[in-house]
Design a protein around this motif. Structure first.
Motif, PDB file in Angstrom:
ATOM      1  N   TYR A 290       0.841  -1.197   0.000  1.00 55.86           N
ATOM      2  CA  TYR A 290       0.000   0.000   0.000  1.00 55.86           C
ATOM      3  C   TYR A 290       0.877   1.248   0.000  1.00 55.86           C
ATOM      4  N   ARG A 291       0.347   2.299  -0.624  1.00 58.89           N
ATOM      5  CA  ARG A 291       1.032   3.589  -0.616  1.00 58.89           C
ATOM      6  C   ARG A 291       0.113   4.641   0.008  1.00 58.89           C
ATOM      7  N   LEU A 292       0.748   5.632   0.623  1.00 55.96           N
ATOM      8  CA  LEU A 292      -0.004   6.697   1.276  1.00 55.96           C
ATOM      9  C   LEU A 292      -0.746   7.534   0.245  1.00 55.96           C
ATOM     10  N   VAL A 293      -2.046   7.698   0.435  1.00 58.65           N
ATOM     11  CA  VAL A 293      -2.842   8.593  -0.407  1.00 58.65           C
ATOM     12  C   VAL A 293      -2.707  10.011   0.119  1.00 58.65           C
ATOM     13  N   SER A 294      -3.138  10.207   1.352  1.00 54.43           N
ATOM     14  CA  SER A 294      -3.086  11.523   1.992  1.00 54.43           C
ATOM     15  C   SER A 294      -3.781  11.402   3.336  1.00 54.43           C
ATOM     16  N   CYS A 295      -3.873  12.507   4.034  1.00 57.65           N
ATOM     17  CA  CYS A 295      -4.800  12.609   5.151  1.00 57.65           C
ATOM     18  C   CYS A 295      -6.189  12.788   4.547  1.00 57.65           C
ATOM     19  N   TRP A 296      -7.221  12.190   5.150  1.00 55.90           N
ATOM     20  CA  TRP A 296      -8.532  12.125   4.509  1.00 55.90           C
ATOM     21  C   TRP A 296      -9.635  12.411   5.509  1.00 55.90           C
ATOM     22  N   HIS A 297     -10.614  13.226   5.106  1.00 53.68           N
ATOM     23  CA  HIS A 297     -11.777  13.496   5.944  1.00 53.68           C
ATOM     24  C   HIS A 297     -12.547  12.207   6.206  1.00 53.68           C
ATOM     25  N   ASP A 298     -13.062  12.057   7.435  1.00 55.23           N
ATOM     26  CA  ASP A 298     -13.876  10.888   7.761  1.00 55.23           C
ATOM     27  C   ASP A 298     -15.036  11.305   8.647  1.00 55.23           C
ATOM     28  N   TYR A 299     -16.084  10.536   8.566  1.00 57.39           N
ATOM     29  CA  TYR A 299     -17.275  10.692   9.386  1.00 57.39           C
ATOM     30  C   TYR A 299     -17.920  12.060   9.205  1.00 57.39           C
ATOM     31  N   GLU A 300     -17.841  12.574   7.996  1.00 56.86           N
ATOM     32  CA  GLU A 300     -18.552  13.808   7.689  1.00 56.86           C
ATOM     33  C   GLU A 300     -20.048  13.498   7.638  1.00 56.86           C
ATOM     34  N   ASN A 301     -20.854  14.244   8.389  1.00 50.90           N
ATOM     35  CA  ASN A 301     -22.298  14.015   8.460  1.00 50.90           C
ATOM     36  C   ASN A 301     -22.627  12.581   8.864  1.00 50.90           C
ATOM     37  N   GLY A 302     -21.757  11.992   9.678  1.00 51.98           N
ATOM     38  CA  GLY A 302     -22.003  10.649  10.172  1.00 51.98           C
ATOM     39  C   GLY A 302     -21.727   9.538   9.185  1.00 51.98           C
ATOM     40  N   ILE A 303     -21.040   9.837   8.073  1.00 53.22           N
ATOM     41  CA  ILE A 303     -20.776   8.836   7.032  1.00 53.22           C
ATOM     42  C   ILE A 303     -19.287   8.503   7.024  1.00 53.22           C
ATOM     43  N   ARG A 304     -18.967   7.226   7.065  1.00 46.72           N
ATOM     44  CA  ARG A 304     -17.588   6.773   7.030  1.00 46.72           C
ATOM     45  C   ARG A 304     -17.050   6.808   5.602  1.00 46.72           C
ATOM     46  N   ALA A 305     -15.814   7.262   5.459  1.00 48.21           N
ATOM     47  CA  ALA A 305     -15.163   7.220   4.154  1.00 48.21           C
ATOM     48  C   ALA A 305     -14.957   5.784   3.704  1.00 48.21           C
ATOM     49  N   LEU A 306     -14.635   4.901   4.642  1.00 48.57           N
ATOM     50  CA  LEU A 306     -14.476   3.470   4.370  1.00 48.57           C
ATOM     51  C   LEU A 306     -15.492   2.728   5.227  1.00 48.57           C
ATOM     52  N   SER A 307     -16.385   1.988   4.580  1.00 43.19           N
ATOM     53  CA  SER A 307     -17.481   1.378   5.341  1.00 43.19           C
ATOM     54  C   SER A 307     -17.337  -0.120   5.498  1.00 43.19           C
ATOM     55  N   GLY A 308     -16.115  -0.654   5.294  1.00 41.91           N
ATOM     56  CA  GLY A 308     -15.881  -2.079   5.508  1.00 41.91           C
ATOM     57  C   GLY A 308     -15.594  -2.380   6.970  1.00 41.91           C
ATOM     58  N   PRO A 309     -14.914  -3.488   7.228  1.00 41.37           N
ATOM     59  CA  PRO A 309     -14.602  -3.862   8.613  1.00 41.37           C
ATOM     60  C   PRO A 309     -13.788  -2.786   9.321  1.00 41.37           C
ATOM     61  N   GLN A 310     -13.922  -2.744  10.632  1.00 43.93           N
ATOM     62  CA  GLN A 310     -13.171  -1.777  11.430  1.00 43.93           C
ATOM     63  C   GLN A 310     -12.704  -2.428  12.710  1.00 43.93           C
ATOM     64  N   ASN A 311     -11.666  -1.851  13.293  1.00 42.34           N
ATOM     65  CA  ASN A 311     -11.031  -2.448  14.461  1.00 42.34           C
ATOM     66  C   ASN A 311     -10.471  -1.341  15.336  1.00 42.34           C
ATOM     67  N   VAL A 312     -10.436  -1.580  16.649  1.00 46.23           N
ATOM     68  CA  VAL A 312      -9.830  -0.640  17.597  1.00 46.23           C
ATOM     69  C   VAL A 312      -8.890  -1.414  18.493  1.00 46.23           C
ATOM     70  N   GLN A 313      -7.654  -0.938  18.638  1.00 48.70           N
ATOM     71  CA  GLN A 313      -6.722  -1.549  19.588  1.00 48.70           C
ATOM     72  C   GLN A 313      -5.748  -0.490  20.061  1.00 48.70           C
ATOM     73  N   ASP A 314      -5.421  -0.544  21.356  1.00 49.27           N
ATOM     74  CA  ASP A 314      -4.576   0.481  21.958  1.00 49.27           C
ATOM     75  C   ASP A 314      -3.164   0.482  21.368  1.00 49.27           C
ATOM     76  N   ASP A 315      -2.698  -0.682  20.886  1.00 53.02           N
ATOM     77  CA  ASP A 315      -1.352  -0.757  20.335  1.00 53.02           C
ATOM     78  C   ASP A 315      -1.373  -0.767  18.805  1.00 53.02           C
ATOM     79  N   MET A 316      -2.244   0.037  18.217  1.00 49.33           N
ATOM     80  CA  MET A 316      -2.403   0.086  16.758  1.00 49.33           C
ATOM     81  C   MET A 316      -1.116   0.529  16.063  1.00 49.33           C
ATOM     82  N   THR A 317      -0.799  -0.142  14.975  1.00 49.05           N
ATOM     83  CA  THR A 317       0.287   0.263  14.079  1.00 49.05           C
ATOM     84  C   THR A 317      -0.231   0.222  12.654  1.00 49.05           C
ATOM     85  N   LEU A 318       0.516   0.831  11.738  1.00 48.33           N
ATOM     86  CA  LEU A 318       0.132   0.771  10.328  1.00 48.33           C
ATOM     87  C   LEU A 318       0.161  -0.672   9.832  1.00 48.33           C
ATOM     88  N   GLU A 319       1.146  -1.445  10.290  1.00 48.22           N
ATOM     89  CA  GLU A 319       1.248  -2.838   9.854  1.00 48.22           C
ATOM     90  C   GLU A 319       0.054  -3.660  10.344  1.00 48.22           C
TER      91      GLU A 319
END
Length: 905
Positions: free
Chosen positions: A587-616
């Motif tokens: 993967y290559r960096l696109v940019s910083c991207w707006h998200d959750y504008e008007n309650g809508i996710r830019a990416l609406s597939g699976p999602q995950n939360v973890q305190d030790d998140m990394t790009l990998e």
């Protein structure tokens, strides 16, 4: 000291501190419970009177609101599935309609400053039960520590006044309470406070009561059994028993109390027995916790406890200032029964050679503290120890006025105290307005090669909760000048979130740590270290410059100067800067991207939360998707396309380091650090074709579903909009188990799906969403139906989807001719989920008679489809599900793989 958790077994017989200045949850909560009402107190009962009649507004009592908060948080628990309980999820559920009024929110706002890495919000809610009950004259409810806070909303299911008696029984059974305990916990919870017109105008009409409230009994701020005795003798004014609530079937207390013919309440007419019962049942209430949580033994006050110990390098580096207190419990004897307290310490080598001043420190009482049941005397420590000999441990001797004495040696372990790394409070400073922080540490010269760093635990606001979120960051310290036996390390950092004074700091040097120092105790001015001695010298003076020369904290650091690192191999190495990584795997960096504008996710597939998140880790989670993005340092989102309402943001907007790698950025609030398999800097055009979105937040696609002739499959709420999306409908229906979009523009919500509706071919739901050209939103009389399995519907239902299976219908069955006859099992823990797991690999499974499970690859020709209402027996393993009936099979069919198209409109 070496890092170790304080696993103290509290009580007289076994008071063992693994480390007296490294407080555990038990240690911190012990102070909040017992160290109140005077000397060195910053605890609940000193901040506000819990039984005040004007606590959070006219006609309101803190004590009642703290009790309600605990019950509302616990009451959505499912004891059968070990889900929910007292886990703090209530903070995300204030808009569900089940949690009305300002009291819950003000309770959370009051408790927010006490939250730390050692005291979870849910433990504090439990503490609120102890404090409110005890402050108002009730029993001391035992408190155990160790609860873990949820990171999102839980299920719905808080009992409501309009519920039937059977609904109440079912809900309390789900929580793990018997009918008797349901009555008891209701009476114990309703002995304080009242009902407010603002929240329940149909029960307390506007203009009635005092300040819009009618009390539940005649002693609104006293914990007693008047709520029971007044009910039984007919004098009650409880609005949940008498008055307008009766006409609208909202007299909930009457329904509960009368559910066993008043047998239980009649056993509570003795006030002492009432309090004893309440002590037991309220402890059970706060001990309902999710799977994976292990609670400690009940917290009891320490007999002797070192408090706020601190070593500080002074006298140019020649001496260590030793400060703090020895707290002694004086409940049975009084402070005047103690002559003095003597601390006997060992030097750095564990020997009794401490220089000319010797190895003892004698102190007399300075102040006292009083809790609800205990009193304490505080004996201050103010001494200097030679920096050349240092300190490693100590024991405590309490000398009594009658000539007797008692030694406390931490059960033979002594009280450990390290001098390898010290937070230099005078040379450190913080500004509450900006969060600008300067930290200076002193590292013993023989430990300099291990470097130094700080871990900062801080709070940031949450848009969906009145409770701040606890975060942490690691910052490497830079080596500075040497002074006598120690060398200084320092760094500047900015504490985010606007609550800098509530932060805590750990200063580390290898395995040693000066731990859990409160930022509010750090001054606003960094003072110069005076007259530093020459390096390695424990005597004489030196004209070398001070280790820290700034008089005030440095300005807020920039991204390049705010360097974070989880480890340091050498204190002289340059600290790595935080950066935007250009490529991660394929993967290559696109940019910083707006998200959750008007309650809508830019990416609406699976999602995950973890305190030790990394790009990998996010890339790995999103394997197979065209896009992934990290957000808020700890969140990960996947998708095959970008929503057409989303857009590029300035790169500098993504300025939050990854939770698991402080050298790389992972987005920010509502900003994605966006990566793509085909990304370029100039374009990121959505490329996916319209599809059926598999997941929308916590909801999963059930399938395409028919509407009723002349009615609705989902009946509880609805809305419509020309720019409708599945995300918008999910947000609107967030408190319900199901939502469905229809005809591109319509949105429907419900806790259940009507029984006479059924699945339809997925292609029937082929209408594009009005606000999303890349997703389908139902069709004519067809719902794109979604379900959140973590939200319970309240009453038992037939789940429409179980794992990879969809409900097919209710079928006849008999021992002579089984509808499914390839494999079978039965058991008292049966649920549809249990059966699905047992039948994994088969095309069909079915549950019958509440406890039987059958598998097969085809349905027998003898089996006939029946109305789904004929499958109405509750599963043995869950009161919230239906598992067939007598000679009736609830049949599920495995989903066709090709309908589960992963898409991100």
């Amino acid at each position: 000291m070496k890092t170790s958790s304080l696993l103290a077994v509290l009580g007289l017989a076994s008071q063992t501190f693994a480390d007296p200045t490294w407080p555990s949850s038990i240690d911190e909560l012990e102070e909040i419970m017992f160290q109140t009402k005077s000397f060195r107190s910053r605890k609940f009962a000193d901040t506000v009177d819990p039984c005040s009649n004007e606590a959070s507004g006219p006609g309101r009592q803190n004590a009642a609101e703290w009790l309600r908060t605990a019950f509302h948080d616990m009451s959505t628990a499912n004891s059968f599935l070990k889900r929910g309980g007292l886990d703090g999820s209530l903070q995300y559920e204030l808009n569900t309609g089940e949690n009305k009024g300002p009291g819950l929110k003000t309770t959370m706002e009051f408790m927010a400053p006490f939250i730390s890495s050692k005291s979870s919000f849910s433990d504090l809610v439990a503490m609120g039960v102890y404090t409110s009950v005890r402050a108002c004259g009730g029993p001391a409810v035992p408190i155990r520590a160790g609860r873990k806070d949820a990171t999102g909303r839980g299920s719905i299911g808080v009992p409501q006044p309009q519920n039937s008696v059977q609904s109440f029984r079912d809900q309390f059974t789900r929580m793990g309470f018997t009918n008797e305990e349901m009555i008891q916990v209701t009476a114990c919870g309703h002995t304080l406070g009242g009902v407010h017109s603002e929240e329940f105008p149909e029960i307390v009409p506007a203009g009635t009561g005092v300040d819009g409230q009618i009390s539940l009994d005649g002693t609104v701020a006293v914990f007693d059994n008047r709520v029971v005795t007044e009910y039984l003798d007919g004098t009650t004014k409880n609005p949940l028993v008498v008055g307008p609530s009766v006409q609208v079937d909202r007299h909930a207390d009457f329904k509960v109390y009368n559910s066993d013919g008043n047998v239980t309440v009649e056993a509570l007419t003795d006030n002492d027995k009432f309090k004893q019962v309440c002590k037991t049942v309220l402890q059970k209430m706060i001990d309902v916790v999710p799977a994976g949580v292990t609670l400690s033994d009940p917290i009891k006050p320490y007999e002797v406890k070192p408090v706020a110990l601190q070593l500080t390098l002074v006298e140019g580096g020649r001496a260590l200032s030793f400060t703090g207190y020895i707290r002694v419990r004086t409940t049975e004897i009084g402070a005047d029964a103690i002559k003095n307290v003597v601390i006997t310490y060992k030097n750095r080598k564990g020997e009794s050679e401490c220089g000319s001043n010797g190895c003892t420190i004698t102190t007399t009482v300075q102040g006292v503290s009083q809790g609800f049941d205990d009193t304490f005397a505080f004996f201050p420590i103010e001494a200097e120890i030679s920096a050349s000999t240092g300190v490693s441990s100590f024991v405590i001797t309490v000398n009594y006025a009658d000539g007797t004495k008692k030694e406390f040696d931490n059960n033979g372990n002594t009280y450990a105290l390290q001098d390898a790394v010290l937070l230099q409070m005078p040379q450190s400073c913080v500004l509450g307005s900006s969060g600008a922080l300067t930290v200076t540490a002193a590292v013993r010269n023989d430990r300099v090669s291990a470097g130094a760093s700080i871990d900062v635990s801080y709070k940031i606001p949450q848009s969906n909760s009145p409770v701040p979120r606890l975060m942490s960051a690691s910052v490497a310290l830079n080596k500075g000048d040497c002074a006598g036996e120690y060398t200084f390390f320092t760094a500047d950092w900015t504490i985010p979130g606007g609550r800098a004074y509530e932060a805590h700091i750990d200063v580390k040097n290898g395995d040693y740590v000066d731990a859990f120092k409160t930022a509010v105790d750090v001054g606003g001015t960094c003072r110069q270290f005076a007259n530093p001695a020459s390096c390695g010298s424990s005597g004489g003076s030196s004209s070398s410059t001070a280790a820290t020369v700034s008089e005030t904290p440095s300005p807020e650091p920039t991204a390049s100067s705010t360097t974070t690192s989880t480890t340091t191999t050498s204190s002289e190495e340059a600290t790595p800067t935080v950066h935007h990584r250009e490529a991660v795997g394929g993967y290559r960096l696109v940019s910083c991207w707006h998200d959750y504008e008007n309650g809508i996710r830019a990416l609406s597939g699976p999602q995950n939360v973890q305190d030790d998140m990394t790009l990998e880790s996010c890339m790995s989670f999103c394997d197979g998707y065209d896009y992934f993005g990290t957000e808020y340092g700890v969140e990960c989102f996947c998708g095959n396309s970008l929503h057409d309402s989303s857009k590029e943001a300035p790169t500098d907007d993504c300025d939050m380091p990854c939770g698991g790698d402080k050298t790389e950025y992972c987005g920010a609030g509502n900003r994605l650090e966006l990566y793509s398999t085909t990304a370029t800097r100039t374009t990121a055009t959505p490329t996916a074709t319209p599809s059926h979105v598999e997941t929308v937040g916590d909801y999963a696609l059930v399938g395409c579903w028919t509407e009723l002739q002349g009615g609705r499959a989902l009946r509880q709420d609805s809305t419509s909009s020309s720019d409708m999306t599945n995300q918008k409908c999910a947000q609107y229906c967030g408190q319900y188990r199901y939502f469905g979009t229809e005809y591109g523009l319509e949105c429907y919500c419900g806790s259940h799906v009507a029984t006479d509706t059924e699945s339809a071919p997925l292609e029937d739901c082929g209408k594009l969403c009005g606000g999303d050209d890349y997703a389908f939103c139902g069709g004519p009389s067809r719902l794109s139906l979604y379900m959140n399995p973590d939200i319970q519907g309240g009453d038992p239902e037939q789940p429409l989807t179980v794992g990879n299976y969809t409900f097919e219908g209710c079928y006849t069955d008999s021992s002579a001719s089984r509808a499914l006859d390839d494999k079978r099992t039965a058991g008292s823990e049966m649920t549809n989920e249990v059966c699905a797991a047992f039948c994994e690999g088969f095309a069909y499974f079915g549950t019958e008679y509440g406890q039987e499970c059958y598998c097969g690859n085809e349905i027998s020709e003898d089996a006939q489809g029946k109305d789904s209402t004929e499958c109405s027996m509750i599963c043995k393993g869950s009161v919230l599900e239906l598992c067939g009936d007598g000679n009736r099979l609830s049949v599920y069919k495995r989903k066709e793989e090709e309908i589960l198209i992963s898409s991100d409109a």
